[in-house]
Design a protein around this motif. Sequence first.
Motif, PDB file in Angstrom:
ATOM      1  N   GLY A 163       0.777  -1.235   0.000  1.00  0.00           N
ATOM      2  CA  GLY A 163       0.000   0.000   0.000  1.00  0.00           C
ATOM      3  C   GLY A 163       0.813   1.292   0.000  1.00  0.00           C
ATOM      4  N   ILE A 164       2.123   1.181   0.008  1.00  0.00           N
ATOM      5  CA  ILE A 164       2.994   2.369   0.012  1.00  0.00           C
ATOM      6  C   ILE A 164       3.548   2.562  -1.393  1.00  0.00           C
ATOM      7  CG2 ILE A 164       5.109   3.384   0.937  1.00  0.00           C
ATOM      8  CD1 ILE A 164       4.670   1.551   3.407  1.00  0.00           C
ATOM      9  N   GLN A 165       3.426   3.769  -1.922  1.00  0.00           N
ATOM     10  CA  GLN A 165       4.016   4.049  -3.225  1.00  0.00           C
ATOM     11  C   GLN A 165       5.528   4.197  -3.070  1.00  0.00           C
ATOM     12  OE1 GLN A 165       1.989   7.569  -4.606  1.00  0.00           O
ATOM     13  NE2 GLN A 165       0.425   6.352  -5.625  1.00  0.00           N
ATOM     14  N   VAL A 166       6.281   3.440  -3.864  1.00  0.00           N
ATOM     15  CA  VAL A 166       7.739   3.470  -3.823  1.00  0.00           C
ATOM     16  C   VAL A 166       8.225   3.948  -5.189  1.00  0.00           C
ATOM     17  CG1 VAL A 166       9.857   2.136  -3.463  1.00  0.00           C
ATOM     18  CG2 VAL A 166       7.764   1.525  -2.214  1.00  0.00           C
ATOM     19  N   TYR A 167       9.024   5.004  -5.196  1.00  0.00           N
ATOM     20  CA  TYR A 167       9.558   5.563  -6.436  1.00  0.00           C
ATOM     21  C   TYR A 167      11.056   5.304  -6.507  1.00  0.00           C
ATOM     22  CZ  TYR A 167       5.193   8.120  -6.937  1.00  0.00           C
ATOM     23  OH  TYR A 167       3.869   8.452  -7.098  1.00  0.00           O
ATOM     24  N   LYS A 168      11.530   4.973  -7.685  1.00  0.00           N
ATOM     25  CA  LYS A 168      12.962   4.762  -7.914  1.00  0.00           C
ATOM     26  C   LYS A 168      13.346   5.430  -9.227  1.00  0.00           C
ATOM     27  CE  LYS A 168      15.410   2.417  -5.949  1.00  0.00           C
ATOM     28  NZ  LYS A 168      16.417   2.830  -5.018  1.00  0.00           N
ATOM     29  N   LEU A 169      14.639   5.684  -9.359  1.00  0.00           N
ATOM     30  CA  LEU A 169      15.138   6.186 -10.633  1.00  0.00           C
ATOM     31  C   LEU A 169      14.991   5.098 -11.682  1.00  0.00           C
ATOM     32  CD1 LEU A 169      18.320   8.091  -9.469  1.00  0.00           C
ATOM     33  CD2 LEU A 169      16.123   9.053 -10.140  1.00  0.00           C
ATOM     34  N   ASN A 170      15.108   5.499 -12.920  1.00  0.00           N
ATOM     35  CA  ASN A 170      14.883   4.582 -14.026  1.00  0.00           C
ATOM     36  C   ASN A 170      15.973   3.532 -14.139  1.00  0.00           C
ATOM     37  OD1 ASN A 170      13.533   3.544 -16.282  1.00  0.00           O
ATOM     38  ND2 ASN A 170      12.955   5.588 -16.940  1.00  0.00           N
ATOM     39  N   SER A 171      15.975   2.815 -15.227  1.00  0.00           N
ATOM     40  CA  SER A 171      16.784   1.600 -15.382  1.00  0.00           C
ATOM     41  C   SER A 171      18.292   1.815 -15.320  1.00  0.00           C
ATOM     42  CB  SER A 171      16.426   0.905 -16.691  1.00  0.00           C
ATOM     43  OG  SER A 171      16.628   1.781 -17.768  1.00  0.00           O
ATOM     44  N   TRP A 172      18.788   3.012 -15.539  1.00  0.00           N
ATOM     45  CA  TRP A 172      20.248   3.198 -15.519  1.00  0.00           C
ATOM     46  C   TRP A 172      20.840   2.989 -14.133  1.00  0.00           C
ATOM     47  CZ3 TRP A 172      22.524   7.214 -12.803  1.00  0.00           C
ATOM     48  CH2 TRP A 172      21.683   8.235 -12.386  1.00  0.00           C
ATOM     49  N   VAL A 173      20.026   2.958 -13.102  1.00  0.00           N
ATOM     50  CA  VAL A 173      20.516   2.654 -11.756  1.00  0.00           C
ATOM     51  C   VAL A 173      19.824   1.412 -11.181  1.00  0.00           C
ATOM     52  CG1 VAL A 173      21.189   5.002 -11.150  1.00  0.00           C
ATOM     53  CG2 VAL A 173      18.860   4.246 -10.703  1.00  0.00           C
ATOM     54  N   GLN A 174      19.216   0.624 -12.012  1.00  0.00           N
ATOM     55  CA  GLN A 174      18.545  -0.615 -11.637  1.00  0.00           C
ATOM     56  C   GLN A 174      17.397  -0.405 -10.656  1.00  0.00           C
ATOM     57  OE1 GLN A 174      21.299  -3.681 -10.583  1.00  0.00           O
ATOM     58  NE2 GLN A 174      22.419  -3.521 -12.484  1.00  0.00           N
ATOM     59  N   GLY A 175      16.809   0.791 -10.655  1.00  0.00           N
ATOM     60  CA  GLY A 175      15.664   1.049  -9.790  1.00  0.00           C
ATOM     61  C   GLY A 175      14.531   0.061  -9.982  1.00  0.00           C
ATOM     62  N   PRO A 176      14.188  -0.284 -11.242  1.00  0.00           N
ATOM     63  CA  PRO A 176      13.099  -1.238 -11.437  1.00  0.00           C
ATOM     64  C   PRO A 176      13.368  -2.607 -10.812  1.00  0.00           C
ATOM     65  CG  PRO A 176      13.512  -0.034 -13.458  1.00  0.00           C
ATOM     66  CD  PRO A 176      14.613   0.321 -12.500  1.00  0.00           C
ATOM     67  N   VAL A 177      14.623  -2.995 -10.694  1.00  0.00           N
ATOM     68  CA  VAL A 177      14.955  -4.292 -10.084  1.00  0.00           C
ATOM     69  C   VAL A 177      14.535  -4.302  -8.622  1.00  0.00           C
ATOM     70  CG1 VAL A 177      16.846  -5.853  -9.471  1.00  0.00           C
ATOM     71  CG2 VAL A 177      16.821  -4.735 -11.706  1.00  0.00           C
ATOM     72  N   MET A 178      14.788  -3.207  -7.918  1.00  0.00           N
ATOM     73  CA  MET A 178      14.383  -3.138  -6.513  1.00  0.00           C
ATOM     74  C   MET A 178      12.867  -3.192  -6.387  1.00  0.00           C
ATOM     75  SD  MET A 178      14.457  -0.126  -3.824  1.00  0.00           S
ATOM     76  CE  MET A 178      13.615  -0.343  -2.284  1.00  0.00           C
ATOM     77  N   LEU A 179      12.177  -2.498  -7.284  1.00  0.00           N
ATOM     78  CA  LEU A 179      10.719  -2.530  -7.235  1.00  0.00           C
ATOM     79  C   LEU A 179      10.192  -3.935  -7.498  1.00  0.00           C
ATOM     80  CD1 LEU A 179       9.901   0.814  -9.075  1.00  0.00           C
ATOM     81  CD2 LEU A 179       9.976   0.378  -6.612  1.00  0.00           C
ATOM     82  N   GLN A 180      10.822  -4.654  -8.417  1.00  0.00           N
ATOM     83  CA  GLN A 180      10.415  -6.038  -8.683  1.00  0.00           C
ATOM     84  C   GLN A 180      10.651  -6.916  -7.455  1.00  0.00           C
ATOM     85  OE1 GLN A 180      12.734  -6.873 -12.151  1.00  0.00           O
ATOM     86  NE2 GLN A 180      11.154  -6.141 -13.556  1.00  0.00           N
ATOM     87  N   ALA A 181      11.773  -6.699  -6.776  1.00  0.00           N
ATOM     88  CA  ALA A 181      12.063  -7.476  -5.563  1.00  0.00           C
ATOM     89  C   ALA A 181      11.009  -7.207  -4.499  1.00  0.00           C
ATOM     90  CB  ALA A 181      13.460  -7.142  -5.039  1.00  0.00           C
ATOM     91  N   LEU A 182      10.623  -5.950  -4.332  1.00  0.00           N
ATOM     92  CA  LEU A 182       9.571  -5.631  -3.364  1.00  0.00           C
ATOM     93  C   LEU A 182       8.258  -6.303  -3.752  1.00  0.00           C
ATOM     94  CD1 LEU A 182      10.218  -1.858  -2.593  1.00  0.00           C
ATOM     95  CD2 LEU A 182      10.575  -3.811  -1.067  1.00  0.00           C
ATOM     96  N   ASN A 183       7.959  -6.314  -5.052  1.00  0.00           N
ATOM     97  CA  ASN A 183       6.727  -6.966  -5.499  1.00  0.00           C
ATOM     98  C   ASN A 183       6.749  -8.459  -5.179  1.00  0.00           C
ATOM     99  OD1 ASN A 183       5.592  -4.613  -6.490  1.00  0.00           O
ATOM    100  ND2 ASN A 183       6.396  -4.902  -8.536  1.00  0.00           N
ATOM    101  N   LEU A 184       7.909  -9.095  -5.341  1.00  0.00           N
ATOM    102  CA  LEU A 184       8.021 -10.517  -5.018  1.00  0.00           C
ATOM    103  C   LEU A 184       7.830 -10.776  -3.523  1.00  0.00           C
ATOM    104  CD1 LEU A 184      11.051 -11.518  -7.263  1.00  0.00           C
ATOM    105  CD2 LEU A 184       8.688 -12.315  -7.511  1.00  0.00           C
TER     106      LEU A 184
END
Length: 103
Positions: A59-80
Amino acid sequence: MPGKEPKGSPLGRLRPFYKGDIGEEFVRGSKEQGGLITMEDLDRWKVYLEEPVMSTYKGIQVYKLNSWVQGPVMLQALNLLESVDLRVWASTAPVIFTLFIRS
C-alpha cells in the motif's frame, strides 16, 4: 539561455563542484589515484531529468530512478516479497537474508 541555470536553481549550487575549487580538487585526487577525469569532463556534464518508476509495496508508493541505476529491479524485488509475511521469519535472520537475495 543554454548553459545558464535559472535564478535560484538548485543546480546552481553544483557550480563549485563542476567548475570551481571542489571540482579541481576532485580532478587532482582522481589523477593522483590514476584516474582520467578532467575539468573538461566535469564542464561537459549535464543533468538529465527523467520520470521515476513507481510500484506499490503493501500500500505504500515506492519511487525509484529509471533503469540506468537498476531502480526497477528493486521494485520487482519488493513486489516478489509483498505476499511474504516477514514477521513470521523474524527469528530466523539467515532465512530472511536468503529470501531477499533470491528475490
